[in-house]
Design a protein around this motif. Structure first.
Motif, PDB file in Angstrom:
ATOM      1  N   GLN A 226     -22.393  -4.255  26.803  1.00  0.00           N
ATOM      2  CA  GLN A 226     -22.643  -4.724  28.340  1.00  0.00           C
ATOM      3  C   GLN A 226     -22.220  -5.925  28.790  1.00  0.00           C
ATOM      4  O   GLN A 226     -22.138  -6.928  29.363  1.00  0.00           O
ATOM      5  CB  GLN A 226     -24.586  -4.101  28.353  1.00  0.00           C
TER       6      GLN A 226
ATOM      7  N   SER B 256     -18.465  -6.825  29.144  1.00  0.00           N
ATOM      8  CA  SER B 256     -18.158  -6.417  30.329  1.00  0.00           C
ATOM      9  C   SER B 256     -18.482  -7.785  31.311  1.00  0.00           C
ATOM     10  O   SER B 256     -18.137  -8.174  32.462  1.00  0.00           O
ATOM     11  CB  SER B 256     -19.449  -5.415  30.571  1.00  0.00           C
TER      12      SER B 256
ATOM     13  N   ALA C 119     -15.435   0.196  32.815  1.00  0.00           N
ATOM     14  CA  ALA C 119     -15.814  -1.170  32.983  1.00  0.00           C
ATOM     15  C   ALA C 119     -16.606  -0.964  34.557  1.00  0.00           C
ATOM     16  O   ALA C 119     -17.613  -1.865  34.628  1.00  0.00           O
ATOM     17  CB  ALA C 119     -14.814  -1.834  34.274  1.00  0.00           C
TER      18      ALA C 119
ATOM     19  N   SER D  42     -19.289   1.099  34.183  1.00  0.00           N
ATOM     20  CA  SER D  42     -20.740   1.208  33.257  1.00  0.00           C
ATOM     21  C   SER D  42     -20.506   3.042  32.798  1.00  0.00           C
ATOM     22  O   SER D  42     -21.939   3.335  32.778  1.00  0.00           O
ATOM     23  CB  SER D  42     -21.752   1.049  33.511  1.00  0.00           C
TER      24      SER D  42
END
Length: 91
Positions: free
Chosen positions: A2, A5, A82, A84
Motif C-alpha cells: 500500500q 501504491s 492500483a 487495491s
C-alpha cells in the motif's frame, strides 16, 4: 504494497506517469527490483525490508500498475492492482 501504491500517486502527480519496471502485466520480483523500487519511489528508504520475506516488483497493466510481492518461485505470491484489488496464490 500500500505504501508503494501511495508513492505511485505522488509519482503520477509529479510526472504524469506511473513508475513501472516492465511494460507487461506481470513481473518477477527479485532483490534488484525491490531495491529499484526503494531507490526510485522512496529515495532509498528501506521499506521492503528483508525481514518481511518478500521481494516486490511493479508491472504495467496498460492503464496503471500492478504490484507483485513474492516469497520466491513456487511460494506465496500476492498481487495488488492500483485499485487495491488483491490476489493471493500459494499463500
Amino acid at each position: 504494497m500500500q505504501q508503494i501504491s501511495l508513492a505511485q500517486i505522488e509519482e503520477y502527480s509529479n510526472s504524469g506517469e506511473y513508475y513501472t519496471q516492465v511494460n507487461t502485466d506481470s513481473c518477477t520480483p527479485t532483490s534488484a527490483t525491490s531495491d529499484d523500487i526503494m531507490t526510485t519511489l522512496f529515495g532509498g528508504a528501506n521499506i521492503i525490508d528483508d525481514s518481511i520475506g518478500f521481494e516486490m516488483c511493479i508491472a504495467d497493466d496498460g492503464v496503471s500498475f500492478i504490484v507483485v510481492a513474492s516469497q520466491g518461485a513456487g511460494k506465496c505470491t500476492i498481487t495488488m492492482t492500483a485499485n487495491s484489488i488483491w490476489t493471493r496464490e500459494l499463500c
